[in-house]
Design a protein around this motif. Sequence first.
Motif, PDB file in Angstrom:
ATOM      1  N   ARG A  56       0.813  -1.219   0.000  1.00  0.00           N
ATOM      2  CA  ARG A  56       0.000   0.000   0.000  1.00  0.00           C
ATOM      3  C   ARG A  56       0.845   1.269   0.000  1.00  0.00           C
ATOM      4  O   ARG A  56       0.343   2.351   0.274  1.00  0.00           O
ATOM      5  N   GLY A  57       2.127   1.122  -0.276  1.00  0.00           N
ATOM      6  CA  GLY A  57       2.978   2.298  -0.438  1.00  0.00           C
ATOM      7  C   GLY A  57       3.563   2.868   0.837  1.00  0.00           C
ATOM      8  O   GLY A  57       4.116   3.965   0.839  1.00  0.00           O
ATOM      9  N   PHE A  58       3.440   2.124   1.947  1.00  0.00           N
ATOM     10  CA  PHE A  58       4.044   2.583   3.201  1.00  0.00           C
ATOM     11  C   PHE A  58       5.552   2.348   3.177  1.00  0.00           C
ATOM     12  O   PHE A  58       6.035   1.397   2.546  1.00  0.00           O
ATOM     13  N   ALA A  59       6.288   3.187   3.884  1.00  0.00           N
ATOM     14  CA  ALA A  59       7.663   2.877   4.267  1.00  0.00           C
ATOM     15  C   ALA A  59       7.535   2.042   5.541  1.00  0.00           C
ATOM     16  O   ALA A  59       7.050   2.539   6.558  1.00  0.00           O
ATOM     17  N   VAL A  60       7.916   0.768   5.492  1.00  0.00           N
ATOM     18  CA  VAL A  60       7.560  -0.117   6.594  1.00  0.00           C
ATOM     19  C   VAL A  60       8.789  -0.806   7.185  1.00  0.00           C
ATOM     20  O   VAL A  60       9.703  -1.205   6.459  1.00  0.00           O
ATOM     21  N   LEU A  61       8.813  -0.876   8.507  1.00  0.00           N
ATOM     22  CA  LEU A  61       9.926  -1.499   9.237  1.00  0.00           C
ATOM     23  C   LEU A  61       9.382  -2.548  10.195  1.00  0.00           C
ATOM     24  O   LEU A  61       8.425  -2.305  10.929  1.00  0.00           O
ATOM     25  N   ARG A  62       9.991  -3.743  10.151  1.00  0.00           N
ATOM     26  CA  ARG A  62       9.805  -4.695  11.238  1.00  0.00           C
ATOM     27  C   ARG A  62      11.186  -4.973  11.796  1.00  0.00           C
ATOM     28  O   ARG A  62      12.184  -4.847  11.085  1.00  0.00           O
TER      29      ARG A  62
END
Length: 217
Positions: A56-62
């Motif tokens: 969905r176009g997020f900058a995502v971190l796990r």
Amino acid sequence: MPEVIFNGPAGRIEGRYQPSREKNGPIALVLHPHPQFGGTMNNQVTYQLFYMFAKRGFAVLRFNFRGVGRSQGAFDHGEGELSDAASALDWVQTVHPDARACWVAGFSFGAWIGMQLLMRRPEIEGFISIAPQANLYDFSFLAPCPSSGLIIHGDQDKVAPPKDVQGLVDKLKTQKGIVVEQQIIPGANHFFENHVDTLIDNCGNYVDRRLNMLTAA
């Protein structure tokens, strides 16, 4: 999906980061289940949530909490893990400074940490809390809960019993100005065995609705 290492309060933290395609794409931070019960950033639910946000176009971190995988330090009963989460959010905001929004999503123990982070970071405007253990952890700090979000859990959950989650939802729903949506997945246990796809679809649909509301506003 680059592997990343950044500094946390107890030493290095290991994570996986997916940049956004847009300069001002929103940020999502995904928090894994209890470190002492096998929880890591590669937990199936955590992993699938990560990709749900990335699509969905997020900058995502796990990332792995202290003492898990290649993250330094030792388990700290929640206090240190909250500091790890705050450092993780700081790191994403540094590499993606123009984000227009920020979300936090957590599963089980990660849901408890995520909700505490929500209270401390006013820029977080959306949350997904999966199977929060309201029977085990004190959520009274949510007074009031500052942002709207989704609480989602299974009706066969023995670890976070539905009646306890219901009590948490009922308390949050009495607060003005925010909307806490609750979804119950029939037949799902705490680990969403055979129901992970349904869980992720429901979370994705919720995020889509929230993003569409922002676009329409």
